[in-house]
Design a protein around this motif. Structure first.
Motif: not given
Length: 146
Positions: A30-33, A81-87
């Motif tokens: 959901e955060l990616v979206y 998202l943090t950078e780790a989350g975006w990965e």
């Protein structure tokens, strides 16, 4: 598990301690979206509110998600998202591609379009030689015992 069992050390197991549960990966989806607020995340994942709260806290503690205050009265937060989350979006893209091929081959429910304009077809390849993992990755290191 037998008392003498010695589980293999592995970063996969470590990662699954944080994101290896359905609601966590759906929160990240959901955060990616672009869904940032608790109610939208709850609606789109179907997660019970208490479980969603716990998963968001766990993801925040792990450095995958960060909260930003958007209303002081009452205190309300958006999640990013943090950078780790975006990965982890790479992981979701590969997982979705697998699901499209093996679970929904006739009609995938969501299609991602890449910035190039074509349908996204992710693949994992070696950064050095460009060959897929399945062509011959060999585990080494302290957790690689057979």
């Amino acid at each position: 598990m037998p008392k003498d069992a010695d589980p293999r050390e592995c970063s996969i197991a470590d990662a699954l301690q944080i994101v290896g549960e359905r609601w966590s990966l759906l929160v990240i989806r959901e955060l990616v979206y672009g869904v940032r607020r608790f109610d939208g995340i709850a609606r789109n994942t179907g997660a019970p509110r208490d479980i969603l709260t716990a998963r968001l806290r766990k993801l925040e503690t792990a450095g995958i998600v960060r909260r930003e205050l958007y209303s002081e009265r009452p205190a309300r937060y958006e999640y990013h998202l943090t950078e780790a989350g975006w990965e982890l979006s790479d992981v979701l893209a590969v997982l979705m591609s697998w699901g499209d091929r093996h679970l929904n081959p006739d009609d995938p429910p969501v299609r991602w379009t890449h910035v190039c304009g074509e349908r996204l077809r992710p693949q994992v390849v070696c950064a050095c030689c460009g060959r897929p993992v399945r062509d011959g990755a060999t585990p080494t290191g302290r957790g690689a015992r057979t």
